[in-house]
Design a protein around this motif. Structure first.
Motif, PDB file in Angstrom:
ATOM      1  N   LYS A   1       2.663   0.983   3.549  1.00  0.00           N
ATOM      2  CA  LYS A   1       2.722  -0.428   4.312  1.00  0.00           C
ATOM      3  C   LYS A   1       3.002  -1.438   3.326  1.00  0.00           C
ATOM      4  O   LYS A   1       2.382  -1.666   2.332  1.00  0.00           O
ATOM      5  CB  LYS A   1       1.180  -0.709   4.947  1.00  0.00           C
ATOM      6  CG  LYS A   1       0.856   0.330   6.042  1.00  0.00           C
ATOM      7  CD  LYS A   1      -0.555   0.058   6.650  1.00  0.00           C
ATOM      8  CE  LYS A   1      -0.982   0.807   8.034  1.00  0.00           C
ATOM      9  NZ  LYS A   1      -2.190   0.527   8.324  1.00  0.00           N
TER      10      LYS A   1
ATOM     11  N   ARG B   1       0.158   4.329  -0.603  1.00  0.00           N
ATOM     12  CA  ARG B   1      -0.449   5.381  -0.020  1.00  0.00           C
ATOM     13  C   ARG B   1      -0.125   5.480   1.583  1.00  0.00           C
ATOM     14  O   ARG B   1       0.171   6.656   2.016  1.00  0.00           O
ATOM     15  CB  ARG B   1      -1.914   5.752  -0.466  1.00  0.00           C
ATOM     16  CG  ARG B   1      -2.583   6.800   0.218  1.00  0.00           C
ATOM     17  CD  ARG B   1      -3.967   6.907  -0.192  1.00  0.00           C
ATOM     18  NE  ARG B   1      -4.674   7.963   0.282  1.00  0.00           N
ATOM     19  CZ  ARG B   1      -5.947   8.318  -0.051  1.00  0.00           C
ATOM     20  NH1 ARG B   1      -6.610   7.483  -0.729  1.00  0.00           N
ATOM     21  NH2 ARG B   1      -6.421   9.299   0.578  1.00  0.00           N
ATOM     22  N   GLU B   2      -0.580   4.310   2.120  1.00  0.00           N
ATOM     23  CA  GLU B   2      -0.070   4.256   3.488  1.00  0.00           C
ATOM     24  C   GLU B   2       0.982   3.860   4.007  1.00  0.00           C
ATOM     25  O   GLU B   2       1.331   3.846   5.159  1.00  0.00           O
ATOM     26  CB  GLU B   2      -1.376   3.341   3.909  1.00  0.00           C
ATOM     27  CG  GLU B   2      -2.700   4.029   3.883  1.00  0.00           C
ATOM     28  CD  GLU B   2      -3.963   2.845   4.613  1.00  0.00           C
ATOM     29  OE1 GLU B   2      -3.256   2.207   4.950  1.00  0.00           O
ATOM     30  OE2 GLU B   2      -4.839   2.890   4.380  1.00  0.00           O
TER      31      GLU B   2
ATOM     32  N   ASN C   1       0.924  -1.027   0.134  1.00  0.00           N
ATOM     33  CA  ASN C   1       0.128  -0.256   0.069  1.00  0.00           C
ATOM     34  C   ASN C   1       0.774   1.152   0.032  1.00  0.00           C
ATOM     35  O   ASN C   1       1.494   1.713   1.025  1.00  0.00           O
ATOM     36  CB  ASN C   1      -0.870   0.125   1.174  1.00  0.00           C
ATOM     37  CG  ASN C   1      -1.963   1.038   1.248  1.00  0.00           C
ATOM     38  OD1 ASN C   1      -1.655   2.195   0.634  1.00  0.00           O
ATOM     39  ND2 ASN C   1      -3.257   0.855   1.625  1.00  0.00           N
TER      40      ASN C   1
END
Length: 571
Positions: free
Chosen positions: A528, A525-526, A523
């Protein structure tokens, strides 16, 4: 012409009477004069002991000279003066009638006193002395004026009344005891009541009258407008702002006021002074316009504005945001001070609501236009940390110009709870200009932007199903964080630890352990990355994993690569 003595003239008079002797004539004259009588006479001679007075009836009388001597020892009489005299004795050893000026005066004054009392009138007198409890008043006789009867208002300086003449009302008079009590207050009250009655009869709203300031309070002044007290509220004294009525009025001042409200039932009267003058807002459009620079005086503050007076009755506000282009202030008095003369620009005029908005910073060029040209987004700056907060640090770009480095723009990789963990006030740092908002006068800066974002293109570098190698940096209850490269970590959840052989103790991951795992999700964007050791062990053995941990191509291999390599070795 030869002067003749008064004695010669006297003998001529007597010589005219041929039929009677001098003794017979004098005897008849004496008989016409009664003791205790008041007569009118003419002073014909003054000697060291007596004043000789012609009292008519062709006879003369004597008055002791001391009755005419004043406090300075001077004789207050001259030949030819007409005086009233009191007949004390009809004949003295010298053949004169014994007279008294003082007793005549007392007799006459008592007649006057009795007449004043009977007619309920007044008598003029002079306050000659201050005594205990009041004053001595000369009304022809000595009278007592109690201090409480001297005026209708409290007297601050009793001595100021001594030597002054007034009209008095006689409250009490005892001729035998020569006791007289007078009052000035009674006359003043009677006059006040007469004036009050006339005032009430003519009183109406809109009436312009003259008044005297009677009392001053914080909220206004009480004006005597003719026996009637009216309230002149502080807001009705002047079109301009005043802090206290005493700024303009003093007790005893004569003022012209207008009756703004009159309640006949309660007797309350409201007065105005400013209403007699033109409201300055009526001509504001002809005198002022938007964009005009004016001279103004700072007269007050609110939480967010400075209040200024352009002229008496016309005020305006300067919002804190319009006081300065660059300085960050919480209160307007940090820029301007009470009583300061400034030259702001008119930004808005509302004649109906009597409001004017002004700006002080608008008198100077807008520095933000220059700032935007000098520091476009992407440019690098160096500045000193001026302030540290929970949400970031303020860096001084130029004097009075600060930029904010938000806590999220400090580092790509570090988890920062508070900026003070990394920075100190006064420290010089380098940053990148991210954005300039001219309207809100804000500059956003970034420190992490000085370096490349390690999460950029993360999916290409760590595709799903690829096998990666990393070092365990921390272990939590829910899993282990594995550093794949500086600034990039992946999480191996406890459920993905795998089924390694050996005791339970040997199966537990430790900090600094070097492991291999499969990327199960990314991920960007986050920021992760999820890892799994279990997924890798389901496909290949631990020995194979350890072998590939030493591979030069690692971590660019996939699980499929590992399986193919194992099959190749077996064949």
């Amino acid at each position: 012409m030869v002067d003749r003595s008064k004695n010669e003239e006297k003998h001529d008079i007597y010589n005219e009477v041929e039929e009677e002797s001098f003794e017979e004539l004098f005897s008849k004259s004496i008989k016409r004069v009664e003791e205790g009588e008041i007569l009118r006479g003419t002073v014909i001679k003054i000697n060291p002991e007596y004043v000789v007075v012609d009292i008519g009836y062709k006879c003369e009388g004597q008055i002791p000279v001391f009755e005419f001597i004043d406090q300075d020892g001077k004789i207050q009489i001259k030949e030819g003066d007409k005086i009233d005299v009191f007949v004390e004795r009809k004949e003295t050893e010298d053949g004169y009638v014994l007279l008294s000026k003082q007793k005549a005066s007392k007799f006459k004054i008592w007649e006057t006193i009795e007449k004043v009392i009977k007619e309920n009138g007044s008598i003029e007198g002079k306050i000659v002395e201050r005594v205990k409890g009041g004053f001595i008043v000369d009304i022809g006789a000595k009278a007592f004026l109690p201090g409480s009867q001297a005026d209708i208002k409290p007297i601050k300086d009793f001595d100021s009344l001594v030597g002054k003449s007034f009209q008095f009302k006689i409250l009490k008079a005892n001729r035998k005891k020569t006791n007289i009590i007078v009052s000035r207050k009674a006359l003043l009250e009677e006059e006040r009541d007469r004036i009050r009655k006339r005032t009430i009869e003519s009183l109406r709203e809109g009436l312009i009258v003259d008044g005297i300031v009677k009392n001053i309070t914080d909220y206004g002044a009480f004006i005597d407008i003719g026996g009637v007290d009216g309230l002149l509220h502080i807001s009705d004294i002047s079109w301009g702002r005043i802090s206290h009525p005493s700024d303009i009025l003093s007790i005893g001042d004569c003022v012209k006021v207008i009756v703004t409200k009159y309640d006949r039932k309660s007797g309350r009267v409201s007065l105005g002074m400013k209403q007699l003058m033109q409201d300055p807002w009526e001509s504001v459009d002809s005198k002022y316009r938007v964009g005009m620079q004016v001279k103004a005086k700072v007269i007050g503050f609110s939480d967010d504005s400075a209040i200024v007076e352009i002229e008496p009755g016309i005020e305006g506000k300067i919002h804190i945001s319009d006081l300065t282009w660059t300085k960050k202030v919480k209160y307007p008095y940090q820029i301007v001070s009470m009583g300061e003369i400034i030259n702001p620009v008119i930004m808005d005029i509302n004649r109906e609501s009597k409001k004017m908005i002004l700006g002080l910073k608008q008198t100077q060029p807008d520095p933000w236009i220059r700032i935007m040209k000098k520091y476009p987004p992407g440019s690098k700056i160096k500045g000193r940390i001026r302030k540290i907060t929970d949400f970031g640090i303020f860096v001084e770009i130029e004097e009075g110009i600060d930029g904010l480095v938000h806590i999220s723009d400090i580092s790509w990789t570090q988890r920062i709870k508070h900026p003070s963990e990394i920075f100190k006030k006064g420290e010089v740092v380098e940053a990148v200009v991210l954005q300039i908002e001219r309207e809100s006068e804000k500059i956003s800066l970034g420190i992490k932007q000085l370096e490349k974002n390690p999460w950029e293109n993360i999916r290409e570098r760590y595709p799903v199903s690829s096998v990666v190698r990393g070092r365990v940096r921390s272990i939590t209850e829910f899993g282990a964080f594995v550093e794949l490269e500086p600034g990039v970590e992946g999480l191996v959840h406890v459920s993905e630890f795998g089924k390694a052989k050996g005791s339970q103790k040997e199966n537990v991951l430790k900090v600094d352990d070097e492991i291999a795992a499969v990327v199960t999700s990314v991920n960007e964007r986050e920021r992760k990355i999820s890892l799994s050791i279990r997924a890798l062990e389901e496909k290949i053995t631990r020995e194979e994993i350890e072998e590939f941990l030493r591979s030069q191509e690692f971590p660019k291999i996939t699980i499929g690569d590992l399986i193919k390599a194992r099959q190749k070795r077996k064949s």
